[in-house]
Design an enzyme around this catalytic site. Structure first.
Site, PDB file in Angstrom:
ATOM      1  N   LYS A  65     -13.300 -13.173 -16.100  1.00 29.57           N
ATOM      2  CA  LYS A  65     -13.673 -11.827 -15.072  1.00 29.57           C
ATOM      3  C   LYS A  65     -13.108 -10.738 -14.673  1.00 29.57           C
ATOM      4  O   LYS A  65     -13.671  -9.760 -14.967  1.00 29.57           O
ATOM      5  CB  LYS A  65     -14.163 -12.192 -13.537  1.00 29.57           C
ATOM      6  N   TYR A 116     -10.464 -18.805 -14.419  1.00 23.69           N
ATOM      7  CA  TYR A 116     -11.965 -18.395 -14.520  1.00 23.69           C
ATOM      8  C   TYR A 116     -11.847 -17.022 -14.354  1.00 23.69           C
ATOM      9  O   TYR A 116     -12.602 -16.277 -14.012  1.00 23.69           O
ATOM     10  CB  TYR A 116     -12.760 -19.007 -13.322  1.00 23.69           C
ATOM     11  N   SER A 160     -17.150 -10.791 -10.513  1.00 24.83           N
ATOM     12  CA  SER A 160     -16.793 -12.317  -9.858  1.00 24.83           C
ATOM     13  C   SER A 160     -16.130 -11.895  -8.353  1.00 24.83           C
ATOM     14  O   SER A 160     -14.965 -10.891  -8.732  1.00 24.83           O
ATOM     15  CB  SER A 160     -16.237 -13.380 -10.086  1.00 24.83           C
TER      16      SER A 160
END
Ligand code: UDP
Length: 347
Positions: free
Chosen positions: A155, A151, A126
């Protein structure tokens, strides 16, 4: 050639399955349906492509059950690993949920790759790995900043885990696709974004507001250091993202890349602010949105958009659709969603 797609009935996963099938690949999916109406999505993929895809409803944090999929499919030549929890704000509220799921599932996939001798991996990363960047657009070589959310950190860590894996497994060949903001839906309006939880992504929130599912929407933050004070993102049509996976798997299978992990930005290459996105939708539909200007949302970076030159030149990928097509397809899909009770969020 058979590709294993994890998270294959999710939003980007399902569109990618369609693009892979359209390009002659065989597909098997693993999805535990934790955030999608999986059975319906499979039926809808079949409606578009004429192909019934076999799904294993397996939680990837369960290594033994994941192994069964590999044992039953010894002809898998590549894996596209989408399956993950994906909401920035939710991750701020529930960080361990994100670390447990996103990291354990990746490690299990890597262990199965080693055990069953599968060489090729595409990982859903991402643009959030870049953090808050001063220099825009971001290049793959732009140093990664501090992750703004758990989050984003999963990644960053996922990318590092794969890099370590390819150091010790010399034959492993990995591509890390850093997606910018996926939006829109398949042009048929047969599949689109239909999570089980209430959506918090900007484009569906806009569409839900327009159709009356929401009384109003909020613009999260109006005093960012951007041209109109609202956050700037790179919205990329989900079918363009889907096709980036097909191009990436073709690249891995072509022997042009020998080992290691290579990063690509997958964005349109242009920044659009929240207020500009709202304007684009209003212009396309003629519907005036009821929006309010609100405070910043935890975990948001101010502005980010891609330099996508590397994906274009190396993978031969070209995004074909801009913000207007995104809004048109998102709006058409929202009308299908609104009319289909069985696709509604559960919470
Ligand atoms: N956003 C907003 N209102 C909403 C949802 C999102 O203003 O109801 C903003 C959000 O703050 C961010 C941008 O839209 O700046 C994109 O958010 P989204 O959740 O779609 O993607 P993210 O970039 O967080 O992955």
């Amino acid at each position: 050639m058979k590709i294993l797609v994890t998270g294959g009935t999710g939003y980007i996963g399902s569109h990618t399955v369609v693009d892979l099938l359209d390009n002659g690949f065989e597909v098997v999916t693993i999805d535990n349906f934790s955030n999608c109406h999986g059975e319906q999505v499979l039926e809808r993929i079949e409606k578009i492509t004429g192909t019934k895809v076999k799904n294993y409803q397996v939680d990837l944090t369960d290594l033994d059950k994941t192994r069964v999929v590999f044992a039953e499919n010894p002809d898998i030549v590549g894996i596209i690993h989408f399956a993950a929890h994906i909401y920035v704000n939710d991750s701020v509220l529930h960080p361990t949920k994100y670390y447990t799921n996103n990291l354990n599932s990746l490690v299990n996939i890597l262990d199965c790759m080693a055990e069953y001798d599968v060489k090729n991996l595409i990982f859903s990363s991402s643009c959030s790995v870049y953090g808050n960047c001063d220099a825009l657009p971001v290049l793959e070589s732009t140093p990664l900043g501090k992750a703004e959310s758990p989050y984003a950190r999963t990644k960053q860590m996922g990318e590092e885990i794969i890099e370590d894996y390819t150091v010790s497994n010399k034959s492993a060949n990995a591509i890390l696709l850093r997606y910018f903001n996926p939006a829109g839906a398949h042009a048929s309006s047969i599949i689109g974004e239909a999570p089980l939880v209430k959506n918090t992504h900007l484009v569906p929130v806009i569409a839900e507001t327009a159709i009356g599912e929401r009384d109003h929407m909020m613009v999260h933050g109006t005093d960012y250091d951007t041209r109109d004070g609202s956050c700037v993102r790179d919205y990329i049509h989900v079918m363009d993202i889907a096709n980036a996976h097909t191009k990436a798997i073709q690249y891995l299978l072509s022997d042009k890349k020998q080992g290691g992990a290579e990063v690509f930005n997958i964005g349109i290459g242009d920044g659009v602010s929240v207020l500009e996105a709202i304007n684009a939708f209003e212009k396309h539909t003629g519907i005036k949105l009821n929006y309010k200007l609100g405070p910043k949302r935890d975990g948001d970076a101010a502005a980010i958009y891609a330099d996508n030159t590397k994906a274009k030149t190396t993978l031969g990928w070209t995004p074909k659709r801009g913000i207007d097509e995104i809004m048109a397809d998102a709006w058409a899909w929202e009308q299908v969603l609104h009319a289909t009770d069985s696709l509604k969020p559960l919470s």
